[in-house]
Design a protein around this motif. Structure first.
Motif, PDB file in Angstrom:
ATOM      1  N   LYS A 100      51.485  21.047  -3.381  1.00 43.03           N
ATOM      2  CA  LYS A 100      50.118  21.529  -3.417  1.00 43.03           C
ATOM      3  C   LYS A 100      50.052  22.899  -2.772  1.00 43.03           C
ATOM      4  O   LYS A 100      50.632  23.135  -1.723  1.00 43.03           O
ATOM      5  N   LEU A 143      48.447  26.692  -7.403  1.00 45.66           N
ATOM      6  CA  LEU A 143      47.459  25.667  -7.090  1.00 45.66           C
ATOM      7  C   LEU A 143      48.112  24.307  -6.833  1.00 45.66           C
ATOM      8  O   LEU A 143      47.923  23.717  -5.771  1.00 45.66           O
ATOM      9  N   ILE A 202      44.786  25.020  -3.471  1.00 46.33           N
ATOM     10  CA  ILE A 202      43.822  24.402  -4.387  1.00 46.33           C
ATOM     11  C   ILE A 202      42.606  23.917  -3.602  1.00 46.33           C
ATOM     12  O   ILE A 202      42.719  23.267  -2.574  1.00 46.33           O
TER      13      ILE A 202
END
Lengths: 116, 113
Positions: free
Chosen positions: A57, A46, A60
């Protein structure tokens, strides 16, 4: 015992609600990673924080957010919950600064979220 | 696209038998590869990792894995399985400037007495 702690162990809530998952990394680790594990999608990365800053990242959702505090613990916030958010959420920590997998990640026991 | 594939969803072996869990990767550059184990109700634990150099990697709990570039594989092996090895095994990898680790879907190992 990996040294990574996660609370709560289990969480049952209703659709539309908001929950917060908490993670304390191993002593000395500056990086915290969050993962979602579900039966149909496997283990999904995530997000990663390093020393309070977002570093990488993954998959997510916009309804999810995270932060890492000055004491290095991290919280994952899940809002507008849907049935499909039911999963096991893992936190991991490492000494790494980037999402560099040269460093071993140490996983917590997970938080099992059930959305009814 | 970069990927990590574990072809076997579930494997059952007898205690004392040898074990091989398959992992295939798809990367343009030389990958770095990992095997993690997840015991029931637990988080994941690193078994071993490959970055470069010797293609046969030794890990904890008597496991080893061999990186074979020609076959794009990083299979996990153990010569004699113990009942306590029953768990979920995950292969993961990354490469080059792609800093996101990609995980396989896991292989569930059952051990018969």
């Amino acid at each position: 015992d990996s040294g990574v702690t996660q609370t709560p162990k289990h969480l049952i809530t209703a659709t539309g609600q908001r929950v917060t998952l908490r993670c304390s990394p191993r002593s000395g680790d500056l990086s915290v990673y969050w993962y979602q594990q579900s039966l149909d999608q496997g283990l999904q990365f995530l997000i990663q924080y390093y020393n309070g800053e977002e570093r990488a990242k993954g998959n997510i959702l916009e309804r999810f957010s995270a932060q890492q505090f000055p004491d290095l613990h991290s919280e994952l916030n899940l809002s507008s919950l849907e049935l499909g958010d039911s999963a096991l959420y893992f936190c991991a920590s490492s000494v790494a600064s980037g999402y560099s997998s040269y460093n071993e990640q140490f996983f917590g026991p997970g938080t099992r979220l059930t959305v009814l | 696209a970069q990927s990590v594939t574990q072809p076997d969803i579930h494997i059952t072996v007898s205690e004392g038998a040898s074990l091989e869990l398959r992992c295939n990767y798809s990367y343009g550059a030389t990958p770095y590869l990992f095997w993690y184990v997840q015991s029931p109700g637990q988080g994941l634990q690193l078994l071993l990792k490959y970055f470069s150099g010797d293609t046969l990697v030794q890990g904890i709990k008597g496991f080893e894995a061999e990186f074979k570039r020609s076959q794009s594989s990083f299979n996990l092996r153990k010569p004699s399985v113990h009942w306590s090895d029953a768990a979920e095994y995950f292969c993961a990898g990354g490469a080059g400037n792609n800093r996101k680790l990609i995980w396989g879907l896991g292989t569930s190992l059952a051990v018969n007495p």
